[in-house]
Motif scaffolding. Structure first.
Motif, PDB file in Angstrom:
ATOM      1  N   HIS A  67     -14.893  -2.204  -3.326  1.00 60.90           N
ATOM      2  CA  HIS A  67     -14.077  -1.148  -3.937  1.00 60.90           C
ATOM      3  C   HIS A  67     -14.948  -0.376  -4.934  1.00 60.90           C
ATOM      4  O   HIS A  67     -14.911  -0.635  -6.138  1.00 60.90           O
ATOM      5  N   THR A  97       0.829  -1.202   0.000  1.00 56.15           N
ATOM      6  CA  THR A  97       0.000   0.000   0.000  1.00 56.15           C
ATOM      7  C   THR A  97       0.867   1.258   0.000  1.00 56.15           C
ATOM      8  O   THR A  97       0.608   2.215  -0.743  1.00 56.15           O
ATOM      9  N   LYS A 113      -5.595   4.187  -8.340  1.00 57.26           N
ATOM     10  CA  LYS A 113      -6.826   3.604  -8.857  1.00 57.26           C
ATOM     11  C   LYS A 113      -6.790   2.098  -8.679  1.00 57.26           C
ATOM     12  O   LYS A 113      -5.753   1.464  -8.844  1.00 57.26           O
ATOM     13  N   THR A 114      -7.918   1.546  -8.312  1.00 57.81           N
ATOM     14  CA  THR A 114      -8.013   0.105  -8.152  1.00 57.81           C
ATOM     15  C   THR A 114      -8.475  -0.493  -9.475  1.00 57.81           C
ATOM     16  O   THR A 114      -9.591  -0.255  -9.916  1.00 57.81           O
ATOM     17  N   THR A 115      -7.584  -1.228 -10.111  1.00 56.17           N
ATOM     18  CA  THR A 115      -7.861  -1.781 -11.432  1.00 56.17           C
ATOM     19  C   THR A 115      -7.608  -3.277 -11.429  1.00 56.17           C
ATOM     20  O   THR A 115      -6.636  -3.750 -10.845  1.00 56.17           O
ATOM     21  N   ASP A 140      -8.291  -9.921  -2.924  1.00 59.05           N
ATOM     22  CA  ASP A 140      -9.716  -9.815  -2.607  1.00 59.05           C
ATOM     23  C   ASP A 140     -10.547 -10.660  -3.577  1.00 59.05           C
ATOM     24  O   ASP A 140     -11.515 -11.317  -3.176  1.00 59.05           O
ATOM     25  N   ILE A 160     -13.564   0.842  -8.340  1.00 57.43           N
ATOM     26  CA  ILE A 160     -12.793  -0.128  -9.122  1.00 57.43           C
ATOM     27  C   ILE A 160     -12.987   0.080 -10.626  1.00 57.43           C
ATOM     28  O   ILE A 160     -14.085   0.402 -11.088  1.00 57.43           O
ATOM     29  N   ILE A 164      -6.126  -6.074  -4.778  1.00 57.39           N
ATOM     30  CA  ILE A 164      -7.402  -6.309  -5.443  1.00 57.39           C
ATOM     31  C   ILE A 164      -7.527  -7.756  -5.909  1.00 57.39           C
ATOM     32  O   ILE A 164      -8.613  -8.344  -5.890  1.00 57.39           O
ATOM     33  N   GLU A 187       2.535   1.628  -3.470  1.00 57.66           N
ATOM     34  CA  GLU A 187       1.592   2.101  -4.482  1.00 57.66           C
ATOM     35  C   GLU A 187       1.296   3.588  -4.295  1.00 57.66           C
ATOM     36  O   GLU A 187       1.211   4.340  -5.275  1.00 57.66           O
TER      37      GLU A 187
END
Length: 301
Positions: A119, A80, A92-94, A291, A122, A288, A83
């Protein structure tokens, strides 16, 4: 609690290598300094974390417990922070998913829905392709997940650092036009279809389905006569609906074609199963993806 992040980080390194000298080199500190940090952590926790002798270092039960539960948390913290530094803002969560069409129609929408709950911001990219290509994309780290038709030689095909999870197996069934003479049957001996023209699969791009059809027909006692190979599932559906051949499909794929004039017929005395698996690169697992794997594992249970 006086112990800090550094002392826990030092513990993780020693527990990973089980060698104070190697861990000290990795952490760029002196070995005596590292030993002092570990001694201070053990004193603060009130438990012994390592068995130490002149020849070896091993974890105590308490050390194993701490390592097992602490390691993933520290990895998430470090990833984290990395990033955030690289992005200079909230990253951005991709997630990028390569998938065969059958999985794209059921498992992928479920996964995206659950990920969006956790998220909300996402972003996702989905590429429908073949199993072989999907695996290649994950190997190259171009995509995070690959939903594939499980290969027959799974352990040979999916090798480290790739990892996988297999979903429910489904039986192979005959797919015929609703106007076919055998369409009124719920079960059939595959040998009765030996004179039919089969729509086949591409051996390179869809090896699992290719093998299953070949193996099923040979087990029944004949070599299938084929009219073509390699079409996508919707093309296959249209060809069968119009009476231009038949084929064998796993039940989960046939369930996606209920709007077409296709009859699914079980095979007598022949039990061949097929499934979908998800593949990821265990050497590079963003949060991500962790998860996503957790959600899919919960879905399985």
């Amino acid at each position: 609690m006086n112990y800090n992040y550094l002392s826990l980080r030092y513990f993780i390194e020693v527990a990973t290598y089980l060698n104070f000298s190697h861990a000290a080199q990795k952490l760029h500190i002196s070995q005596p300094g590292l030993s002092q940090q570990i001694n201070a952590l053990e004193k603060e926790l009130g438990v012994k974390l390592f068995h130490r002798s002149t020849r070896m270092v091993s974890l105590t039960p308490e050390g194993e417990y701490l390592f097992k539960n602490l390691s993933p948390a520290l990895e998430i913290i470090e990833r984290t922070i990395t990033e955030l530094k690289e992005e200079g803002a909230v990253p951005k969560t991709t997630i990028r998913i390569a998938t065969v069409p059958s999985a794209a129609s059921n498992k992928v929408p479920f996964l995206i829905q659950k990920l969006k709950e956790e998220h909300p911001m996402i972003e996702f990219y989905i590429k429908e392709t073949t199993s072989v290509h999907a695996i290649e994309l994950v190997q190259k780290n171009e995509y995070h997940l690959a939903f594939i038709r499980t290969p027959i030689d799974l352990k040979h095909t999916i090798q480290k650092p790739l990892d996988w999870m297999e979903f429910t197996k489904h039986p192979l069934q005959a797919a015929l036009s609703c106007d076919h003479p055998y369409a009124d049957q719920d079960e059939i001996d595959l040998l009765e279809l030996k004179n039919e023209t089969f729509l086949h699969y591409d051996a390179k791009h869809s090896p699992s389905l290719y093998f299953l059809l070949e193996h099923a027909c040979l087990t029944a006692g004949f070599i299938p006569k084929t009219i073509g190979s390699g079409p996508e599932i919707l093309t296959i559906a249209n060809l069968i609906s119009n009476g231009i051949g038949i084929t064998l499909l796993p039940q989960d794929m046939l369930e996606l074609l209920q709007s077409y004039r296709i009859k699914a017929i079980s095979l007598k005395n022949l039990s061949l199963l097929s499934s979908i698996s998800v593949v990821w690169n265990s050497a590079n697992v963003p949060v991500i993806v962790e998860d996503a794997i957790r959600i899919l594992d919960e879905m399985m249970k």
